[in-house]
Design a protein around this motif. Structure first.
Motif, PDB file in Angstrom:
ATOM      1  N   ASP A 190       0.995  -1.317   0.050  1.00 39.45           N
ATOM      2  CA  ASP A 190       0.001  -0.194   0.094  1.00 39.45           C
ATOM      3  C   ASP A 190       0.918   1.235  -0.063  1.00 39.45           C
ATOM      4  OD1 ASP A 190      -1.595   2.310   0.878  1.00 39.45           O
ATOM      5  OD2 ASP A 190      -3.136   0.898   1.845  1.00 39.45           O
ATOM      6  N   LEU A 191       0.786   2.162  -1.204  1.00 42.33           N
ATOM      7  CA  LEU A 191       1.707   3.101  -1.164  1.00 42.33           C
ATOM      8  C   LEU A 191       1.321   4.173  -0.211  1.00 42.33           C
ATOM      9  CD1 LEU A 191       2.181   3.412  -5.189  1.00 42.33           C
ATOM     10  CD2 LEU A 191       3.714   2.322  -3.396  1.00 42.33           C
ATOM     11  N   TYR A 192      -0.032   4.340  -0.057  1.00 42.70           N
ATOM     12  CA  TYR A 192      -0.380   5.501   0.798  1.00 42.70           C
ATOM     13  C   TYR A 192       0.101   5.148   2.388  1.00 42.70           C
ATOM     14  CZ  TYR A 192      -3.427   6.800  -2.813  1.00 42.70           C
ATOM     15  OH  TYR A 192      -3.788   7.142  -4.262  1.00 42.70           O
ATOM     16  N   LYS A 193       0.316   3.955   2.617  1.00 40.97           N
ATOM     17  CA  LYS A 193       0.666   3.477   3.842  1.00 40.97           C
ATOM     18  C   LYS A 193       2.456   3.640   4.084  1.00 40.97           C
ATOM     19  CE  LYS A 193      -2.688   0.443   5.837  1.00 40.97           C
ATOM     20  NZ  LYS A 193      -3.271  -0.993   5.654  1.00 40.97           N
ATOM     21  N   ARG A 194       3.009   3.675   2.636  1.00 39.08           N
ATOM     22  CA  ARG A 194       4.399   3.892   2.663  1.00 39.08           C
ATOM     23  C   ARG A 194       4.532   5.532   2.344  1.00 39.08           C
ATOM     24  NH1 ARG A 194       7.694  -0.282   2.598  1.00 39.08           N
ATOM     25  NH2 ARG A 194       6.802  -2.169   3.151  1.00 39.08           N
ATOM     26  N   GLY A 195       3.676   6.621   2.709  1.00 37.09           N
ATOM     27  CA  GLY A 195       3.912   7.724   2.663  1.00 37.09           C
ATOM     28  C   GLY A 195       3.471   8.589   1.372  1.00 37.09           C
ATOM     29  N   LEU A 196       3.079   7.693   0.444  1.00 35.79           N
ATOM     30  CA  LEU A 196       2.280   8.651  -0.692  1.00 35.79           C
ATOM     31  C   LEU A 196       0.992   9.681  -0.429  1.00 35.79           C
ATOM     32  CD1 LEU A 196       2.608   8.906  -3.928  1.00 35.79           C
ATOM     33  CD2 LEU A 196       0.780   7.355  -3.952  1.00 35.79           C
ATOM     34  N   THR A 197       1.405  10.630  -0.547  1.00 38.28           N
ATOM     35  CA  THR A 197       0.334  11.631  -0.021  1.00 38.28           C
ATOM     36  C   THR A 197      -0.517  11.835  -1.074  1.00 38.28           C
ATOM     37  OG1 THR A 197       1.293  13.674  -1.090  1.00 38.28           O
ATOM     38  CG2 THR A 197       1.658  12.983   1.203  1.00 38.28           C
ATOM     39  N   SER A 198      -1.728  12.674  -1.271  1.00 37.41           N
ATOM     40  CA  SER A 198      -2.766  12.580  -2.457  1.00 37.41           C
ATOM     41  C   SER A 198      -2.173  13.731  -3.386  1.00 37.41           C
ATOM     42  CB  SER A 198      -4.060  13.203  -1.941  1.00 37.41           C
ATOM     43  OG  SER A 198      -4.117  14.447  -1.104  1.00 37.41           O
ATOM     44  N   HIS A 199      -1.429  14.519  -2.860  1.00 38.11           N
ATOM     45  CA  HIS A 199      -0.845  15.796  -3.823  1.00 38.11           C
ATOM     46  C   HIS A 199       0.285  15.001  -4.513  1.00 38.11           C
ATOM     47  CE1 HIS A 199      -2.685  19.439  -2.668  1.00 38.11           C
ATOM     48  NE2 HIS A 199      -3.291  19.051  -1.884  1.00 38.11           N
ATOM     49  N   ALA A 200       0.962  14.023  -3.920  1.00 35.65           N
ATOM     50  CA  ALA A 200       2.190  13.460  -4.523  1.00 35.65           C
ATOM     51  C   ALA A 200       1.406  12.173  -5.581  1.00 35.65           C
ATOM     52  CB  ALA A 200       3.050  12.591  -3.556  1.00 35.65           C
ATOM     53  N   SER A 201       0.297  11.776  -5.112  1.00 44.91           N
ATOM     54  CA  SER A 201      -0.584  10.909  -6.197  1.00 44.91           C
ATOM     55  C   SER A 201      -0.839  11.501  -7.290  1.00 44.91           C
ATOM     56  CB  SER A 201      -1.562   9.937  -5.414  1.00 44.91           C
ATOM     57  OG  SER A 201      -2.563  10.840  -5.389  1.00 44.91           O
ATOM     58  N   VAL A 202      -1.314  12.828  -7.254  1.00 43.13           N
ATOM     59  CA  VAL A 202      -1.501  13.479  -8.518  1.00 43.13           C
ATOM     60  C   VAL A 202      -0.464  13.868  -9.552  1.00 43.13           C
ATOM     61  CG1 VAL A 202      -2.386  15.642  -9.243  1.00 43.13           C
ATOM     62  CG2 VAL A 202      -3.658  14.513  -7.318  1.00 43.13           C
ATOM     63  N   GLY A 203       0.841  14.217  -8.865  1.00 39.19           N
ATOM     64  CA  GLY A 203       1.848  14.414  -9.553  1.00 39.19           C
ATOM     65  C   GLY A 203       2.217  13.006 -10.211  1.00 39.19           C
TER      66      GLY A 203
END
Lengths: 306, 90
Positions: free
Chosen positions: B29-42
């Motif tokens: 799970d990338l979100y649990k590994r620190g991916l933020t919603s803003h980074a996911s948009v990038g």
């Protein structure tokens, strides 16, 4: 609901009606108005009402409506809302540049092209300048703040509830994740009760921010999916959809991560805020109860002491 | 084209995860590994550039970017397929 006056078909006609009644003073620019004596009193009463709801429980801080440009940059505002941004440009030239500027002005041209960028921008949310001032290590239980000020949003409209410059009264929490969610949920409920108690027909609804562009559509979807933001909506004008008069938003660790703010346990902190739109609440009250404050329901008058 | 390798490359550039990508499995799970919603948009925009595709609104959801495998699945529905490495089953 008492009769707000003749039924008007558009935001502009309703705005013109409020101008004709003397409540708003037109400036020639949509979204910028002066306020009459009655409206100033009403907005001040709303501010006092909102202020009393958090009295003694929050650190009261105030910031100017102009903020360091870096505040908009680090908060991600420029990335997410470039269309709403207002930055300050100033003149730094000498006589020659001044004369050129005056020639442009006298010819009816855009003299602001002769101004250069500055280190400051218009505050876009009352809590924006707060975050960089929070010390990196939060105490157990986090910190709670009371901030209020003028903000700017570049969204020109003749809808009186959508002004270019208006005041937000915010209660902000920075601390652990559960505390941030609890703060938002507490205030969503309390705000709906407070506004309902003034005789407004309100509803609390899931909401999202108007993030810009394609990237914005993805952020909007994520925000809704995470059920992060709620709004308390009410009617502010005839024949118009309801408008958010208060919103409560959980930022997760968006601001605190960028600024290195940590909880007492050493984890990246989370934050949340509730923002009361003081003018919007006043417009919702005017629409619900009519322009004559003396004729308002006793309960609303008593709560607001108007 | 090794789609998974390209996803990992883009994730390295855009993910701002703060830990080595080698430590992340395809199903983590990338979100649990620190991916933020803003980074996911990038990440989304960079993937669009890289593969010359556009994610439709229906795929603009958190789940689309929650793991390397999920991203690969989403890309395959948009016609991006290639020599994909087998999905990790750790």
């Amino acid at each position: 609901m008492s009769d707000p006056g003749p039924v008007l078909s558009s935001g502009a006609r309703y705005r013109d009606e409020l101008v004709a009644r003397g409540l708003l003073l037109a400036t020639g620019v949509d979204g910028l108005y002066g306020f009459s004596n009655d409206l100033v009193r009403l907005i001040a009463a709303v501010e006092t009402y909102v202020s009393a709801a958090g009295a003694g429980k929050y650190e009261v801080l105030r910031f100017p409506p102009v903020v360091p440009r870096v505040v908009l940059e680090r908060s991600g505002y420029v990335r997410s809302f470039p269309d709403l941004v207002g930055a300050v440009r100033t003149f730094t030239g000498g006589d020659e540049a001044h004369h050129a500027l005056l020639r442009t002005l006298d010819a009816g041209g855009d003299w602001t092209a002769g101004l250069g960028g500055s280190d400051v921008a218009l505050c876009a949310a009352a809590c924006q300048p707060l975050y960089p001032t929070i010390t990196p290590d939060l105490p157990v239980g986090g910190r709670r703040f009371d901030v209020c000020g003028y903000v700017f949003r570049h969204e020109p409209s003749s809808d009186v509830a959508r002004m270019l410059s208006f005041r937000q009264y915010e209660y902000v929490y920075a601390g652990d994740e559960l505390g941030a969610l609890a703060h938002r949920d507490h205030w969503t409920e309390v705000a709906a009760e407070m506004l309902s108690d003034l005789g407004l027909d309100v509803a609390a609804t899931l909401a999202s921010d108007p993030f810009f562009g394609r990237a914005g559509r993805a952020l909007t979807a994520t925000q809704r999916e995470g059920a992060l933001k709620y709004e308390v909506v009410a009617a502010t004008a005839p024949d118009a959809p309801t408008t958010a008069i208060t919103s409560a938003n959980c930022h997760l660790d968006h601001f605190c991560r960028e600024l290195g703010i940590r909880t007492a346990a050493g984890e990246t902190a989370h934050s949340s805020c509730v923002g009361f739109g003081l003018e919007r609440i006043a417009f919702a009250l005017l629409f619900a109860h009519g322009p004559n404050l003396a004729g308002w329901p006793d309960r609303a008058r008593a709560r607001l002491a108007v | 084209m090794d789609v998974t390798a390209v996803i990992r490359e883009v994730l390295t550039e855009e993910g701002r995860l703060g830990l080595p990508l080698a430590d992340i499995g395809d199903l983590d799970d990338l979100y649990k590994r620190g991916l933020t919603s803003h980074a996911s948009v990038g990440l989304m925009l960079a993937l669009e550039d890289r593969f010359g595709i556009e994610f439709p609104d229906a795929l603009l959801a958190k789940a689309t970017f929650e793991s390397i495998g999920a991203i690969r699945d989403a890309l395959s529905t948009l016609g991006v397929v290639g020599d994909t490495a087998p999905t990790s089953v750790e």
